[in-house]
Write a protein that holds these residues in place. Structure first.
Motif, PDB file in Angstrom:
ATOM      1  N   THR A  55       0.827  -1.203   0.000  1.00 28.96           N
ATOM      2  CA  THR A  55       0.000   0.000   0.000  1.00 28.96           C
ATOM      3  C   THR A  55       0.863   1.255   0.000  1.00 28.96           C
ATOM      4  OG1 THR A  55      -1.726  -1.197   1.214  1.00 28.96           O
ATOM      5  CG2 THR A  55      -1.839   1.201   1.223  1.00 28.96           C
ATOM      6  N   LEU A  56       1.876   1.281   0.857  1.00 28.32           N
ATOM      7  CA  LEU A  56       2.775   2.422   0.894  1.00 28.32           C
ATOM      8  C   LEU A  56       3.552   2.555  -0.410  1.00 28.32           C
ATOM      9  CD1 LEU A  56       4.082   4.734   2.482  1.00 28.32           C
ATOM     10  CD2 LEU A  56       5.706   3.071   3.434  1.00 28.32           C
ATOM     11  N   GLY A  57       3.973   1.417  -0.972  1.00 31.98           N
ATOM     12  CA  GLY A  57       4.701   1.451  -2.238  1.00 31.98           C
ATOM     13  C   GLY A  57       3.850   1.980  -3.376  1.00 31.98           C
ATOM     14  N   ALA A  58       2.559   1.640  -3.394  1.00 34.49           N
ATOM     15  CA  ALA A  58       1.667   2.182  -4.420  1.00 34.49           C
ATOM     16  C   ALA A  58       1.582   3.696  -4.313  1.00 34.49           C
ATOM     17  CB  ALA A  58       0.279   1.552  -4.287  1.00 34.49           C
ATOM     18  N   TRP A  59       1.503   4.200  -3.073  1.00 37.34           N
ATOM     19  CA  TRP A  59       1.448   5.657  -2.896  1.00 37.34           C
ATOM     20  C   TRP A  59       2.748   6.301  -3.369  1.00 37.34           C
ATOM     21  CZ3 TRP A  59       3.868   9.779  -0.763  1.00 37.34           C
ATOM     22  CH2 TRP A  59       3.123  10.955  -0.620  1.00 37.34           C
ATOM     23  N   LEU A  60       3.885   5.717  -3.015  1.00 40.64           N
ATOM     24  CA  LEU A  60       5.174   6.294  -3.396  1.00 40.64           C
ATOM     25  C   LEU A  60       5.370   6.272  -4.914  1.00 40.64           C
ATOM     26  CD1 LEU A  60       7.404   4.741  -0.602  1.00 40.64           C
ATOM     27  CD2 LEU A  60       6.877   7.172  -0.882  1.00 40.64           C
ATOM     28  N   ALA A  61       5.003   5.165  -5.556  1.00 41.13           N
ATOM     29  CA  ALA A  61       5.146   5.087  -7.007  1.00 41.13           C
ATOM     30  C   ALA A  61       4.240   6.098  -7.694  1.00 41.13           C
ATOM     31  CB  ALA A  61       4.829   3.675  -7.486  1.00 41.13           C
ATOM     32  N   GLY A  62       3.001   6.228  -7.213  1.00 39.39           N
ATOM     33  CA  GLY A  62       2.110   7.223  -7.783  1.00 39.39           C
ATOM     34  C   GLY A  62       2.612   8.638  -7.563  1.00 39.39           C
ATOM     35  N   ALA A  63       3.198   8.893  -6.385  1.00 43.33           N
ATOM     36  CA  ALA A  63       3.755  10.219  -6.109  1.00 43.33           C
ATOM     37  C   ALA A  63       4.909  10.533  -7.061  1.00 43.33           C
ATOM     38  CB  ALA A  63       4.224  10.293  -4.657  1.00 43.33           C
ATOM     39  N   LEU A  64       5.765   9.559  -7.321  1.00 43.56           N
ATOM     40  CA  LEU A  64       6.880   9.770  -8.244  1.00 43.56           C
ATOM     41  C   LEU A  64       6.369  10.065  -9.654  1.00 43.56           C
ATOM     42  CD1 LEU A  64       9.308   6.942  -7.065  1.00 43.56           C
ATOM     43  CD2 LEU A  64       9.794   9.389  -7.013  1.00 43.56           C
ATOM     44  N   LEU A  65       5.363   9.327 -10.109  1.00 45.23           N
ATOM     45  CA  LEU A  65       4.836   9.547 -11.452  1.00 45.23           C
ATOM     46  C   LEU A  65       4.097  10.884 -11.547  1.00 45.23           C
ATOM     47  CD1 LEU A  65       3.520   5.957 -12.272  1.00 45.23           C
ATOM     48  CD2 LEU A  65       5.550   7.089 -13.198  1.00 45.23           C
ATOM     49  N   ALA A  83      11.924  -1.803  -1.572  1.00 39.47           N
ATOM     50  CA  ALA A  83      11.455  -0.971  -2.680  1.00 39.47           C
ATOM     51  C   ALA A  83      10.878   0.343  -2.171  1.00 39.47           C
ATOM     52  CB  ALA A  83      10.408  -1.725  -3.492  1.00 39.47           C
ATOM     53  N   CYS A  84      10.154   0.281  -1.056  1.00 37.26           N
ATOM     54  CA  CYS A  84       9.608   1.515  -0.462  1.00 37.26           C
ATOM     55  C   CYS A  84      10.724   2.460  -0.043  1.00 37.26           C
ATOM     56  CB  CYS A  84       8.738   1.167   0.746  1.00 37.26           C
ATOM     57  SG  CYS A  84       7.169   0.361   0.338  1.00 37.26           S
ATOM     58  N   ALA A  86      13.482   7.532  -0.828  1.00 35.38           N
ATOM     59  CA  ALA A  86      14.717   8.317  -0.925  1.00 35.38           C
ATOM     60  C   ALA A  86      14.771   9.091  -2.240  1.00 35.38           C
ATOM     61  CB  ALA A  86      15.929   7.398  -0.791  1.00 35.38           C
ATOM     62  N   VAL A  87      14.478   8.413  -3.354  1.00 33.58           N
ATOM     63  CA  VAL A  87      14.489   9.090  -4.657  1.00 33.58           C
ATOM     64  C   VAL A  87      13.405  10.156  -4.712  1.00 33.58           C
ATOM     65  CG1 VAL A  87      14.148   8.758  -7.135  1.00 33.58           C
ATOM     66  CG2 VAL A  87      15.492   7.108  -5.835  1.00 33.58           C
ATOM     67  N   GLY A  88      12.225   9.834  -4.172  1.00 30.98           N
ATOM     68  CA  GLY A  88      11.129  10.791  -4.192  1.00 30.98           C
ATOM     69  C   GLY A  88      11.437  12.053  -3.406  1.00 30.98           C
ATOM     70  N   ALA A  89      12.053  11.904  -2.233  1.00 29.74           N
ATOM     71  CA  ALA A  89      12.399  13.075  -1.426  1.00 29.74           C
ATOM     72  C   ALA A  89      13.399  13.970  -2.155  1.00 29.74           C
ATOM     73  CB  ALA A  89      12.970  12.630  -0.085  1.00 29.74           C
ATOM     74  N   ALA A  90      14.422  13.347  -2.769  1.00 33.05           N
ATOM     75  CA  ALA A  90      15.420  14.133  -3.499  1.00 33.05           C
ATOM     76  C   ALA A  90      14.804  14.836  -4.709  1.00 33.05           C
ATOM     77  CB  ALA A  90      16.568  13.225  -3.942  1.00 33.05           C
ATOM     78  N   CYS A  91      13.977  14.113  -5.467  1.00 30.55           N
ATOM     79  CA  CYS A  91      13.351  14.698  -6.656  1.00 30.55           C
ATOM     80  C   CYS A  91      12.368  15.796  -6.281  1.00 30.55           C
ATOM     81  CB  CYS A  91      12.649  13.606  -7.465  1.00 30.55           C
ATOM     82  SG  CYS A  91      13.759  12.440  -8.271  1.00 30.55           S
ATOM     83  N   ALA A 100      10.088   4.639 -10.154  1.00 29.84           N
ATOM     84  CA  ALA A 100       8.725   4.112 -10.109  1.00 29.84           C
ATOM     85  C   ALA A 100       8.563   2.915 -11.034  1.00 29.84           C
ATOM     86  CB  ALA A 100       7.727   5.204 -10.473  1.00 29.84           C
ATOM     87  N   VAL A 101       9.053   3.050 -12.273  1.00 26.84           N
ATOM     88  CA  VAL A 101       8.907   1.972 -13.251  1.00 26.84           C
ATOM     89  C   VAL A 101       9.664   0.722 -12.814  1.00 26.84           C
ATOM     90  CG1 VAL A 101       9.526   1.287 -15.597  1.00 26.84           C
ATOM     91  CG2 VAL A 101       8.409   3.482 -15.199  1.00 26.84           C
TER      92      VAL A 101
END
Length: 336
Positions: free
Chosen positions: A59-69, A194-195, A200-205, A251-252
């Motif tokens: 569930t958390l990973g889905a949110w993070l991947a969607g946030a990145l996209l 994966a989360c 980490a990538v999401g925070a930096a981006c 994300a991909v």
């Protein structure tokens, strides 16, 4: 008036986070048999382990991947000054698919080897493929100085690498099912590692995108206006391309190709609030996480114990919204 717009932006952002939290709690109770009470899980060690080790990271990973996209989509549309731009525009999707196809070809197509490859090799292959595709696009476009050339180079790279992936799939038909699963997108294999990577990538981006948002605001007024403001467009564009590539690749690599999230989310945000690119990037990340989390819950729940590919649901939801948006705008234009 300005204060009222700011309050609306803040209210909308808080609402997205609250809804995301509510969906996250709901996701902890959705399993192979449908919705299950979380109270029962606390008294059952096996059920509690399932919630902690499988449902929560998924569930958390889905949110993070969607946030990145969502973040990548808002950056892409601002960078190319095109509302139809999406995170895969620079060839990252085709590069990731080709990387996965090559990895599957090397590992073999048996069930056991495919499972091992999925856990240890496919995410890295997808990320490397996505980043290399973007680098190839930059080489063909001779940098980031001309937006149109960069756009055309991305389209060409996407077509060529997509054709290479198809040739590999035809030559080794036993990897067809695995590569199809990657193309349709799935959050089923997302774990805590994966989360951590996506967070980490999401925070930096997010920090880089927010810091460079004034560049996108300047580009929205035209390149000549942006240059007149004294903005170093070359270096800042290159940094934005790096943000776009890293967010999309991360994300991909973890969830496969999730369609329409990066394209539809910025439109959803702009239809609710009017804000600068700094607010748009943050709100698009929150909206993207909410949208993909909702799609993941529906994918698990609609035909439980079977699962739908989450990328199919995002394509249906996002595509339907964009069609409705186009119809509404054309109707307004007809009235005008």
């Amino acid at each position: 008036m300005h204060t009222r717009h700011q309050r609306r932006v803040w209210f909308f952002g808080i609402a997205l986070l609250v809804l995301g939290g509510a969906l996250a709690v709901l996701g902890l109770g959705i399993g192979s048999t449908g919705f299950e009470s979380l109270l029962a899980a606390w008294s059952d060690p096996v059920a509690l382990r399932i919630v902690w080790d499988i449902r929560l990271p998924r569930t958390l990973g889905a949110w993070l991947a969607g946030a990145l996209l969502g973040l990548a989509g808002s950056v892409a549309q601002g960078l190319f000054r095109n509302p139809l731009a999406d995170p895969y525009l620079l060839g990252s999707a085709s590069g990731a698919s080709l990387g996965v196809a090559v990895a599957l070809l090397l590992f073999g197509g048996s069930a056991a080897s495919t499972q091992w490859a999925m856990r240890l090799g496919l995410t890295g292959a997808a990320f490397v493929g996505a980043v290399l595709a973007v680098m190839l696009t930059l080489v063909l476009a001779r940098g980031v100085q001309q937006t149109l050339r960069l756009l055309l180079a991305g389209v060409i790279v996407g077509v060529v690498l997509g054709a290479a992936k198809d040739l590999i799939t035809i030559a080794s038909a036993d990897i067809l099912q695995a590569i199809q699963g990657f193309i349709l997108g799935s959050t089923g294999l997302v774990g805590w590692s994966a989360c951590a990577v996506m967070a980490a990538v999401g925070a930096a981006c997010l920090l880089l995108g927010w810091a460079l948002a004034p560049v996108l605001d300047g580009l929205a007024l035209g390149e000549a206006t942006a240059r007149s403001l004294g903005l170093p467009l070359g270096a800042m564009r290159a940094t934005l391309v790096v943000v776009l590539a890293l967010a999309t690749g991360a994300a991909v690599a973890q969830t496969g190709l999730i369609a329409f999230v990066g394209l539809a989310v910025p439109h959803l945000v702009r239809s609710v609030v009017k804000t600068t690119h700094a607010g748009l990037i943050v709100l698009s990340a929150a909206m993207g996480g909410l949208l993909l989390m909702a799609a993941d819950l529906l994918a698990r729940w609609l035909i439980a114990p079977q699962e739908l590919p989450v990328g199919v649901l995002t394509a249906v939801l996002g595509g339907s919204y964009l069609l409705w948006l186009m119809h509404r705008r054309s109707a307004r234009g007809g009235v005008a």
